[in-house]
Design a protein around this motif. Structure first.
Motif, mmCIF file in Angstrom:
data_model
loop_
_atom_site.group_PDB
_atom_site.id
_atom_site.type_symbol
_atom_site.label_atom_id
_atom_site.label_comp_id
_atom_site.label_asym_id
_atom_site.label_seq_id
_atom_site.Cartn_x
_atom_site.Cartn_y
_atom_site.Cartn_z
ATOM 1 N N ILE A 1 24.246 35.269 37.731
ATOM 2 C CA ILE A 1 25.324 35.796 36.886
ATOM 3 C C ILE A 1 26.420 36.438 37.729
ATOM 4 O O ILE A 1 27.595 36.424 37.347
ATOM 5 N N SER A 2 26.063 36.983 38.904
ATOM 6 C CA SER A 2 27.079 37.573 39.780
ATOM 7 C C SER A 2 28.021 36.497 40.305
ATOM 8 O O SER A 2 29.248 36.664 40.300
ATOM 9 N N VAL A 3 27.451 35.379 40.756
ATOM 10 C CA VAL A 3 28.273 34.284 41.269
ATOM 11 C C VAL A 3 29.155 33.716 40.160
ATOM 12 O O VAL A 3 30.351 33.467 40.358
ATOM 13 N N VAL A 4 28.572 33.535 38.985
ATOM 14 C CA VAL A 4 29.329 32.965 37.868
ATOM 15 C C VAL A 4 30.521 33.840 37.510
ATOM 16 O O VAL A 4 31.643 33.355 37.339
ATOM 17 N N ILE A 5 30.309 35.146 37.393
ATOM 18 C CA ILE A 5 31.402 36.025 36.967
ATOM 19 C C ILE A 5 32.462 36.156 38.052
ATOM 20 O O ILE A 5 33.662 36.256 37.762
ATOM 21 N N VAL A 6 32.059 36.129 39.328
ATOM 22 C CA VAL A 6 33.036 36.203 40.417
ATOM 23 C C VAL A 6 33.900 34.943 40.444
ATOM 24 O O VAL A 6 35.130 35.015 40.550
ATOM 25 N N VAL A 7 33.258 33.779 40.338
ATOM 26 C CA VAL A 7 34.009 32.520 40.324
ATOM 27 C C VAL A 7 34.954 32.474 39.130
ATOM 28 O O VAL A 7 36.121 32.082 39.243
ATOM 29 N N ASN A 8 34.462 32.904 37.977
ATOM 30 C CA ASN A 8 35.288 32.901 36.776
ATOM 31 C C ASN A 8 36.492 33.834 36.927
ATOM 32 O O ASN A 8 37.612 33.512 36.511
ATOM 33 N N SER A 9 36.277 34.992 37.549
ATOM 34 C CA SER A 9 37.373 35.935 37.769
ATOM 35 C C SER A 9 38.395 35.371 38.749
ATOM 36 O O SER A 9 39.604 35.532 38.565
ATOM 37 N N LEU A 10 37.920 34.698 39.795
ATOM 38 C CA LEU A 10 38.832 34.096 40.766
ATOM 39 C C LEU A 10 39.690 33.014 40.120
ATOM 40 O O LEU A 10 40.886 32.896 40.415
ATOM 41 N N ILE A 11 39.088 32.231 39.233
ATOM 42 C CA ILE A 11 39.858 31.206 38.519
ATOM 43 C C ILE A 11 40.948 31.867 37.678
ATOM 44 O O ILE A 11 42.095 31.415 37.643
ATOM 45 N N GLY A 12 40.596 32.957 37.000
ATOM 46 C CA GLY A 12 41.582 33.677 36.200
ATOM 47 C C GLY A 12 42.717 34.223 37.045
ATOM 48 O O GLY A 12 43.886 34.174 36.650
ATOM 49 N N ILE A 13 42.385 34.744 38.236
ATOM 50 C CA ILE A 13 43.408 35.280 39.136
ATOM 51 C C ILE A 13 44.369 34.180 39.576
ATOM 52 O O ILE A 13 45.593 34.347 39.552
ATOM 53 N N VAL A 14 43.814 33.036 39.983
ATOM 54 C CA VAL A 14 44.649 31.917 40.436
ATOM 55 C C VAL A 14 45.576 31.444 39.322
ATOM 56 O O VAL A 14 46.770 31.205 39.541
ATOM 57 N N GLN A 15 45.054 31.335 38.107
ATOM 58 C CA GLN A 15 45.867 30.864 36.988
ATOM 59 C C GLN A 15 47.005 31.834 36.687
ATOM 60 O O GLN A 15 48.141 31.418 36.431
ATOM 61 N N GLU A 16 46.726 33.131 36.712
ATOM 62 C CA GLU A 16 47.769 34.115 36.415
ATOM 63 C C GLU A 16 48.836 34.145 37.500
ATOM 64 O O GLU A 16 50.025 34.279 37.210
ATOM 65 N N ILE A 17 48.415 34.035 38.767
ATOM 66 C CA ILE A 17 49.387 34.041 39.860
ATOM 67 C C ILE A 17 50.285 32.813 39.785
ATOM 68 O O ILE A 17 51.502 32.896 39.992
ATOM 69 N N ARG A 18 49.696 31.662 39.465
ATOM 70 C CA ARG A 18 50.511 30.451 39.322
ATOM 71 C C ARG A 18 51.521 30.606 38.193
ATOM 72 O O ARG A 18 52.691 30.233 38.330
ATOM 73 N N ALA A 19 51.070 31.154 37.065
ATOM 74 C CA ALA A 19 51.973 31.349 35.933
ATOM 75 C C ALA A 19 53.100 32.311 36.300
ATOM 76 O O ALA A 19 54.256 32.105 35.923
ATOM 77 N N LYS A 20 52.775 33.349 37.067
ATOM 78 C CA LYS A 20 53.788 34.328 37.465
ATOM 79 C C LYS A 20 54.817 33.696 38.392
ATOM 80 O O LYS A 20 56.021 33.973 38.285
ATOM 81 N N ARG A 21 54.356 32.845 39.306
ATOM 82 C CA ARG A 21 55.286 32.192 40.225
ATOM 83 C C ARG A 21 56.230 31.251 39.481
ATOM 84 O O ARG A 21 57.424 31.187 39.780
ATOM 85 N N VAL A 22 55.679 30.502 38.527
ATOM 86 C CA VAL A 22 56.526 29.612 37.729
ATOM 87 C C VAL A 22 57.547 30.424 36.948
ATOM 88 O O VAL A 22 58.728 30.074 36.876
ATOM 89 N N LEU A 23 57.096 31.535 36.369
ATOM 90 C CA LEU A 23 57.999 32.398 35.613
ATOM 91 C C LEU A 23 59.118 32.920 36.501
ATOM 92 O O LEU A 23 60.284 32.940 36.101
ATOM 93 N N HIS A 24 58.758 33.311 37.713
ATOM 94 C CA HIS A 24 59.760 33.836 38.638
ATOM 95 C C HIS A 24 60.806 32.778 38.985
ATOM 96 O O HIS A 24 62.009 33.050 39.028
ATOM 97 N N ARG A 25 60.354 31.556 39.208
ATOM 98 C CA ARG A 25 61.277 30.479 39.572
ATOM 99 C C ARG A 25 62.148 30.048 38.402
ATOM 100 O O ARG A 25 63.221 29.470 38.587
ATOM 101 N N LEU A 26 61.675 30.323 37.189
ATOM 102 C CA LEU A 26 62.441 29.927 36.014
ATOM 103 C C LEU A 26 63.440 30.992 35.567
ATOM 104 O O LEU A 26 64.166 30.791 34.606
ATOM 105 N N GLU A 27 63.456 32.133 36.245
ATOM 106 C CA GLU A 27 64.408 33.172 35.869
ATOM 107 C C GLU A 27 65.831 32.649 36.069
ATOM 108 O O GLU A 27 66.245 32.319 37.177
ATOM 109 N N LEU A 28 66.544 32.574 34.981
ATOM 110 C CA LEU A 28 67.852 31.926 35.026
ATOM 111 C C LEU A 28 68.916 32.751 35.734
ATOM 112 O O LEU A 28 69.959 32.233 36.126
ATOM 113 N N MET A 29 68.651 34.035 35.895
ATOM 114 C CA MET A 29 69.676 34.871 36.498
ATOM 115 C C MET A 29 69.440 35.091 37.991
ATOM 116 O O MET A 29 70.025 35.976 38.594
ATOM 117 N N SER A 30 68.565 34.300 38.576
ATOM 118 C CA SER A 30 68.231 34.504 39.981
ATOM 119 C C SER A 30 69.406 34.164 40.898
ATOM 120 O O SER A 30 69.634 34.835 41.894
#
Length: 207
Positions: free
Chosen positions: A39-68
């Motif tokens: 269960i420790s390995v499962v929850i760590v892997v699951n958390s890492l997947i969540g981190i990667v997904q959020e960081i990717r979404a944040k980067r896309v959001l940053h690049r889409l800022e129209l006032m950059s």
């Protein structure tokens, strides 16, 4: 950098993750090492997947800022002038040159070998030729040629702006794996478990 640390903290120190680690500790206490490791390995892997997904979404959001990009070239009263992105209005005639990032959605009025990279919005990296009358979108980039285009939408009304608003409203939800691990059993554990052995019995054996 701080935003990324917040994402990591939110995924690794959430109540559900801490509860799973407490469960792992209880399993170690009752010498159920295999289940604790699993269960420790499962929850760590699951958390890492969540981190990667959020960081990717944040980067896309940053690049889409129209006032950059600070300023755009427009034709006003027959003269080429530079104006801030947030000063663009529908009907403005913007000048497009190689290397420019489009500040708004527009309709091409003059095209001289105009080619755009629309990968930010479509995922297609190949250059797209644009002729007079074609639609061009904010957050795309001019790869070659030059021309002019009449603004049809600005800010949040553009396609990129719509995507940006959707991403801003995004809220992480429990994955099916998290729900499966800590669904109804989590309430039973919090209410009924008084020791490591009881914790193991409630989650894995049943009541």
């Amino acid at each position: 950098m701080r935003d990324y640390l917040d994402i990591i903290k939110r995924n690794l120190l959430s109540p559900i993750v801490l509860a799973i680690f407490l469960l792992a500790g209880a399993l170690i206490y009752v010498r159920e090492y295999r289940d604790a490791w699993f269960i420790s390995v499962v929850i760590v892997v699951n958390s890492l997947i969540g981190i990667v997904q959020e960081i990717r979404a944040k980067r896309v959001l940053h690049r889409l800022e129209l006032m950059s990009a600070p300023r755009a070239r427009v034709l006003r009263d027959g003269q080429a002038v530079e104006v801030p992105y947030d000063s663009l209005v529908v009907g403005d005639e913007i000048i497009l040159r190689a290397g420019d990032e489009l500040p708004a959605d527009a309709e091409v009025t003059v095209s001289k070998g105009l080619e755009l990279n629309e990968s930010m919005l479509t995922g297609e990296s190949a250059a797209v030729e644009k002729a007079a009358g074609d639609t061009v979108l904010a957050a795309t980039t001019v790869l070659a040629g030059e021309g002019t285009a009449r603004v049809t939408a600005v800010g949040d009304q553009t396609k990129a702006g719509t995507i940006s608003q959707v991403l801003k409203r995004y809220k992480p939800e429990l994955t099916p794996l998290q729900v499966a691990i800590c669904g109804d059993h989590f309430l039973d554990i919090r209410r009924d478990c008084v020791g490591g052995a009881d914790l193991y019995r409630v989650l894995f054996v049943g009541r």
